[in-house]
Scaffold this active site. Structure first.
Site, mmCIF file in Angstrom:
data_model
loop_
_atom_site.group_PDB
_atom_site.id
_atom_site.type_symbol
_atom_site.label_atom_id
_atom_site.label_comp_id
_atom_site.label_asym_id
_atom_site.label_seq_id
_atom_site.Cartn_x
_atom_site.Cartn_y
_atom_site.Cartn_z
ATOM 1 N N LYS A 170 0.835 -1.206 0.000
ATOM 2 C CA LYS A 170 0.000 0.000 0.000
ATOM 3 C C LYS A 170 0.872 1.259 0.000
ATOM 4 O O LYS A 170 0.545 2.254 -0.663
ATOM 5 C CB LYS A 170 -0.932 0.009 1.214
ATOM 6 C CG LYS A 170 -1.762 1.291 1.362
ATOM 7 C CD LYS A 170 -2.666 1.559 0.159
ATOM 8 C CE LYS A 170 -3.374 2.911 0.267
ATOM 9 N NZ LYS A 170 -4.432 2.923 1.281
ATOM 10 N N LYS A 238 -0.735 11.430 6.268
ATOM 11 C CA LYS A 238 -0.474 10.336 7.197
ATOM 12 C C LYS A 238 0.201 9.184 6.469
ATOM 13 O O LYS A 238 1.181 8.605 6.951
ATOM 14 C CB LYS A 238 -1.783 9.880 7.843
ATOM 15 C CG LYS A 238 -1.661 8.716 8.814
ATOM 16 C CD LYS A 238 -1.917 7.355 8.180
ATOM 17 C CE LYS A 238 -3.313 7.230 7.651
ATOM 18 N NZ LYS A 238 -3.570 5.862 7.107
#
Length: 295
Positions: A170, A238
């Site tokens: 990811k 983030k």
């Protein structure tokens, strides 16, 4: 025996993902910190748990999709760890650090609970349409147990390796996403400054070698100055923080990603963190003294 499925976290991504599980006919129980976000799903037939502990105690498959590593740890190493039954399967579909996923797996395994890390890509559109790409880390038998649920939420399900590897892949995805968004932003600023028709420009280049999901889906939003988020700047930051931390651990330079992180930081400083991550173009507009589209 049909398993009861619990879904925790009904944000931008989670709402669509949970809705598709319900649409596929699974016995679904949901919980969200802001309970009103569950109302539509409950109206469609989902059960509402009073707490994560209640959900974990009632469901054999527990899916989480929350914001960051500390949130996942507070949830999974707290209520879920103490309330889930041995033999349950926990699937975390948040984006967190690879090491954070391994910590969850180890703690849950000590109580006989299986764990998969299965972050997703595809934005709110993919979550709503059930066309997400899902990158899964964990044991093969657990992946196969989870496959019917993944197939309800996604179109591309890839078992990439061990627990934690889903998160690593990811992060690879996010490096590519922001790099592509920077290219789209530069191209549109260049096109605007050059005086060409922006919509015709997109039509001309989207079908060729320069075409991409980001160009097709976010390019028109930039032209229309539509900053509604498929994924917010704050959440993108983030993820980039996780990329830079992981890259530091393995000693890999992240020149482009580091620069993009700093560009997004300027937008956050102006209070734009809740806008879509395609608002990256605003940072380049300021540098160029050019504003794209808006007609």
């Amino acid at each position: 025996m049909t398993e009861r499925v619990g879904f925790i976290g009904l944000g931008i991504m989670g709402r669509g993902m949970a809705a598709n599980l319900l649409k596929a006919g699974f016995d679904l129980t949901v919980w969200n910190r802001t309970s009103g976000r569950a109302d539509e799903l409950v109206a469609q037939g989902a059960n509402l748990a009073a707490s994560p502990a209640e959900l974990a105690a009632q469901c054999q498959v527990i899916i989480s999709c929350v914001s960051d590593t500390p949130d996942v740890h507070a949830l999974l190493l707290g209520d879920v760890l103490t309330s889930a039954q041995p033999g349950s399967l926990v699937i975390d579909m948040s984006t967190i650090s690879p090491q954070g996923a391994r910590v969850c797996a180890e703690a849950l395994a000590a109580r006989g609970i299986a764990f998969l890390d299965a972050p997703v890509s595809g934005g709110s559109e993919g979550a709503a349409k059930g066309t997400l790409s899902i990158m899964v880390g964990g044991a093969t038998e657990d992946v196969e147990r989870a496959r019917p649920y993944f197939e309800a939420m996604g179109k591309t399900i890839t078992h990439v390796g061990r627990v934690g590897d889903g998160q690593t892949v990811k992060l690879v995805n996010q490096i590519l996403v922001v790099g592509t968004m920077l290219s789209v932003s530069e191209a549109l600023v260049f096109a605007q400054a050059s005086g060409v028709d922006l919509e015709r420009t997109l039509a001309a280049v989207s079908g060729g070698a320069a075409g991409s999901w980001t160009l097709t889906n976010r390019g028109p939003q930039c032209i229309k100055r539509d900053w509604r988020p498929g994924f917010t700047i704050d959440l993108q930051q983030k993820d980039l923080r996780l990329v830079l931390q992981a890259a530091d651990q393995i000693g890999v330079p992240m020149l482009g990603t580091g620069m993009i992180f700093q560009l997004y930081r300027t937008l956050q400083a102006d209070g734009l963190g809740e806008e879509g991550n395609h608002a990256l173009i605003k940072a380049l507009e300021r540098l160029a003294g050019v504003e794209v589209g808006g007609l």
